[in-house]
Motif scaffolding. Structure first.
Motif: not given
Length: 401
Positions: A148-170
């Motif tokens: 419990p002593s570990v500092p924690v921050r919580q907030f909402a953000a656009p999930v789009e900023s955490f997404l990236c395309p699935v790569p094809e090989f190469g």
């Protein structure tokens, strides 16, 4: 550092390795086949001979990205998995701070910051110091729960900023934007340059297997040695399937070979040196005919095309013991110590009998102890199974070390 090109190379997953180049490089062709089969491999992205990112492809379309700073220190780990949008979702991002070179080389961090993101963009940032946790960059220690002593921050953000395309090989430019998190800025266009790696002779080949059972002197790195073939008894096969396994680990899919039913001789190859004796190989013989060719014993889910230079699929050993048995043979775990492991402390082989006509089991010490060892099928001119050999690799295929 601003970069407009990336050098690309392929290899095995790194695990705890802390170097800056692939400890086990892989050709592009093998990596591409693994990608298509959903198997694991790693991609190293470098610029100016410095590593920037190590991208690991995991089964079930999971990815892990390690980021390096200007000192070529591994400072960050990003875990990605499929999102409902069809893209990859960076659901966990772990950063480390180290007190110096010694802390980094030993994996002992001073500060660890872990950001977790839910599928709808709920963010939690948890910051830990070395005093609140065991301080290791091992992924097993990079957890998101803590005291419990570990500092924690919580907030909402656009999930789009955490997404990236699935790569094809190469298509590794997909991961270029992540590099900015360690100060490496991609140019508008990033050119990929793949380092050529020769496929070589491919997977491990069985050459000189017969020499493992030829009595007489040979040379090893431990000095002169003597090969001594030893009779280990008759193996009774009733189902028409031979299994090669660690008798203490019979769960899961066994490595089996279709063979005729009957009783067949088992031979051990003992290698005696000044340091003692060990089991170099074990063989069960079905036909008294010299094999014309050798092939690796594979399970149905194994593909030789996914193996790199000198690699093999083999029998896994976790108890220092391997065995030949009928595929239907069962073993009671509470009898293993008294009936198998303790007798092997003073010998090289032991038989677990079966009431006739039930199959028996012949176990033997694995020459190098725990590990994985190739199993070879020797076939006759007409394609029949003449023998099956497990090689404990105390000697190389050409008869040396």
């Amino acid at each position: 550092m601003i970069f407009d090109s990336l050098d690309v190379s392929y290899g095995e997953m790194w695990g705890p390795h802390r170097g800056t180049t692939h400890p086990e490089p892989m050709s592009r062709a093998v990596a591409a086949r693994r990608h298509a089969a959903g198997k694991d491999y790693a991609v190293l992205l470098s610029a100016r001979q410095r590593p920037l990112a190590l991208v690991e492809s995991w089964p079930r379309r999971m990815w892990r990205v390690y980021l390096f700073d200007d000192r070529s220190w591994r400072m960050q780990m990003i875990d990605l998995k499929p999102h409902s949008t069809g893209m990859l979702w960076a659901h966990r991002n772990t950063r480390w701070q180290f007190s110096g070179e010694r802390g980094h080389s030993s994996g002992k961090w001073e500060i660890q910051e872990t950001t977790t993101v839910s599928a709808d963009g709920q963010v939690e940032v948890r910051t830990e110091s070395a005093g609140t946790r065991g301080a290791s960059t091992d992924p097993l220690h990079a957890q998101t729960s803590g005291p419990p002593s570990v500092p924690v921050r919580q907030f909402a953000a656009p999930v789009e900023s955490f997404l990236c395309p699935v790569p094809e090989f190469g298509d590794w430019q997909v991961f270029a934007p992540f590099l900015a998190q360690q100060g490496h800025e991609p140019a508008t266009t990033v050119v990929l340059s793949e380092a050529p790696v020769d496929e070589g002779s491919g997977p491990l080949r069985a050459t000189g297997i017969e020499q493992l059972f030829s009595p007489g002197e040979c040379d090893t790195l431990d000095g002169p040695a003597v090969v001594e073939p030893v009779d280990a008894g008759l193996l009774r096969i009733t189902s028409g399937r031979l299994a090669v396994s660690d008798p203490g680990c019979l769960g899961g899919t066994l490595r089996t070979v279709a063979v005729p039913p009957g009783e067949f001789p088992v031979t051990l190859s003992l290698l005696r040196t000044t340091r003692g004796a060990g089991v170099a190989a074990a063989r069960v013989t079905f036909l008294d005919v010299p094999p014309r060719e050798w092939e690796m014993a594979l399970r149905p889910d194994e593909d030789l095309g996914l193996l790199g230079e000198g690699q093999f699929y083999g029998v896994g050993v976790d108890t220092g013991t391997a065995a030949f048995m009928d595929a239907t043979r069962t073993v009671l775990e509470d009898q293993l110590d008294d009936d198998l492991f303790i007798p092997l402390d003073s010998g090289f082989t032991v038989e677990l009998p079966g009431t006739e006509p039930e199959p028996n089991l012949i176990a033997f010490r694995a020459g190098r102890g725990d590990g994985a060892y190739p199993v070879w099928i020797g076939r006759t001119d007409d394609g029949q199974v003449g023998c099956v050999v497990v090689d404990f690799q105390l000697r190389s295929a050409d008869g040396g070390q």
